[in-house]
Write a protein that holds these residues in place. Structure first.
Motif, PDB file in Angstrom:
ATOM      1  N   VAL A 114       9.338   0.127   4.769  1.00 57.70           N
ATOM      2  CA  VAL A 114       8.810   0.750   3.379  1.00 57.70           C
ATOM      3  C   VAL A 114       9.621   1.905   2.805  1.00 57.70           C
ATOM      4  N   VAL A 115      10.679   1.492   1.855  1.00 55.91           N
ATOM      5  CA  VAL A 115      11.623   2.515   1.273  1.00 55.91           C
ATOM      6  C   VAL A 115      10.935   3.855   0.615  1.00 55.91           C
ATOM      7  N   VAL A 169       0.575  -1.960  -3.014  1.00 58.48           N
ATOM      8  CA  VAL A 169       0.593  -3.323  -3.244  1.00 58.48           C
ATOM      9  C   VAL A 169      -0.690  -3.923  -3.625  1.00 58.48           C
ATOM     10  N   GLU A 170      -0.751  -4.554  -4.690  1.00 57.31           N
ATOM     11  CA  GLU A 170      -1.935  -5.390  -4.726  1.00 57.31           C
ATOM     12  C   GLU A 170      -1.834  -7.180  -4.400  1.00 57.31           C
ATOM     13  N   VAL A 171      -2.697  -7.463  -3.619  1.00 55.99           N
ATOM     14  CA  VAL A 171      -2.410  -8.869  -3.280  1.00 55.99           C
ATOM     15  C   VAL A 171      -3.795  -9.646  -3.392  1.00 55.99           C
ATOM     16  N   LYS A 172      -3.832 -10.595  -4.404  1.00 57.80           N
ATOM     17  CA  LYS A 172      -4.920 -11.358  -4.825  1.00 57.80           C
ATOM     18  C   LYS A 172      -6.439 -10.529  -4.779  1.00 57.80           C
ATOM     19  N   GLY A 173      -5.992  -9.221  -5.833  1.00 54.63           N
ATOM     20  CA  GLY A 173      -7.132  -8.352  -6.037  1.00 54.63           C
ATOM     21  C   GLY A 173      -7.461  -7.402  -5.451  1.00 54.63           C
ATOM     22  N   LYS A 174      -6.908  -7.529  -4.046  1.00 48.65           N
ATOM     23  CA  LYS A 174      -7.062  -6.218  -3.077  1.00 48.65           C
ATOM     24  C   LYS A 174      -5.794  -5.390  -2.955  1.00 48.65           C
ATOM     25  N   TRP A 204      -2.162  -0.108   1.051  1.00 49.55           N
ATOM     26  CA  TRP A 204      -1.365   1.288   1.153  1.00 49.55           C
ATOM     27  C   TRP A 204      -0.241   1.196   2.215  1.00 49.55           C
ATOM     28  N   PHE A 205       0.828   1.120   1.984  1.00 54.71           N
ATOM     29  CA  PHE A 205       2.214   1.539   2.998  1.00 54.71           C
ATOM     30  C   PHE A 205       2.741   2.482   2.834  1.00 54.71           C
ATOM     31  N   GLN A 206       2.326   3.145   4.039  1.00 56.27           N
ATOM     32  CA  GLN A 206       3.152   4.628   4.051  1.00 56.27           C
ATOM     33  C   GLN A 206       4.696   4.608   4.336  1.00 56.27           C
ATOM     34  N   GLY A 207       5.197   5.400   3.548  1.00 54.51           N
ATOM     35  CA  GLY A 207       6.764   5.557   3.669  1.00 54.51           C
ATOM     36  C   GLY A 207       7.381   5.466   4.892  1.00 54.51           C
TER      37      GLY A 207
END
Length: 284
Positions: A191-192, A199-204, A207-210
């Motif tokens: 994660v840059v 990020v939203e994937v199929k309505g969900k 959260w990705f930490q840096g």
């Protein structure tokens, strides 16, 4: 009295591995390639790779794999030391790799280890996929007949290469299906943005930490019924003849890390399956 060759039982996996390993080594490194005579060491290295990756005193904990790898390194070092990489039948990519390493001041042992890794990448997965391709083909008489018909499109063609150029749709489908079911690849991303990203994937929302590492499991994607249907775990190469979307096909990774050697690997697998299928026509 020994049975004739046509009736003799063989270990298909070992036979396929041997054929692919030596053919690949000879095509890349020439007739005097460093693998000749020590192929067993290569597979000892491969089979014990997990222990080597752990890295805890591998001389003891992964002794066979360690010895196999070091024997390969020494063979490659001797091959380089004797100038074999300059012979005419060595592939340009190998000669260029060695020249580039020398240009940047690499020691002989470093170059040898690099070439062992390069050959390893060119053999292991290709040999296994070739095995599955041959096994699955001869396990299905209808598929075997279809491949033979496809590869015999031009009865005047005397070479496998010419037949592959003329007709290879079903053959490609067989190889792709073997890769879909048999390749458990992982793509790793970092994660840059330092502040992280949502990020939203199929309505969900996720959260990705840096700085975190994210892995994409190819095997999971390939086994997904949502992606491939209820028969996702069945070997059905015809699915690739029906305009299937390749967005969920990650046999060679994806994005910027898409395997640069994929075309070479695919050519080897297709050619081996085609050779086996056509060479047995008169005997089966």
């Amino acid at each position: 009295e020994s049975p004739p060759p046509s009736q003799r039982e063989i270990d298909l996996l070992a036979w396929t591995r041997n054929l692919v390993a030596l053919a690949t080594a000879r095509s890349l490194y020439g007739a005097s390639n460093p693998l000749e005579g020590i192929e067993g060491s290569f597979w000892e290295f491969d089979h014990g790779l997990g222990g080597l990756l752990v890295g805890i005193c591998p001389q003891v904990t992964a002794r066979k794999a360690y010895r196999g790898r070091e024997k390969l390194v020494q063979s490659f070092a001797a091959w380089l030391r004797n100038g074999k990489h300059k012979e005419a039948d060595v592939a340009p990519i190998i000669a260029n790799r060695v020249a580039m390493a020398a240009k940047h001041g690499w020691e002989l042992q470093e170059v040898a280890r690099s070439e062992v890794s390069f050959l390893f990448a060119g053999i292991v997965n290709t040999a296994t996929t070739s095995f599955w391709g041959v096994l699955q083909t001869f396990n299905d008489p209808k598929l075997l007949g279809g491949l033979r018909a496809e590869l015999a499109v031009d009865p005047n063609s005397k070479t496998i290469e010419a037949r592959l150029r003329d007709a290879k749709l079903l053959l490609e489908a067989v190889v792709n299906e073997c890769l879909r079911l048999g390749s458990d690849t992982y793509s790793t991303r970092v994660v840059v943005p330092k502040e992280g990203v949502e990020v939203e994937v199929k309505g969900k929302e996720y959260w990705f930490q840096g700085g975190a590492m994210v892995q994409i499991s190819g095997g999971t994607i390939h086994a997904s019924k949502e992606n491939w249907g209820e028969d996702a775990r069945e070997f059905k190469p015809e699915r690739f003849l029906k305009g299937v979307s390749f967005k969920n096909f990650r046999a060679f990774g994806g994005g910027q890390t898409l395997c640069p050697g994929r075309n070479f690997a695919l050519a080897v697998v297709r050619l081996l399956i085609a050779m086996v299928v056509t060479s047995l026509i008169s005997r089966l």
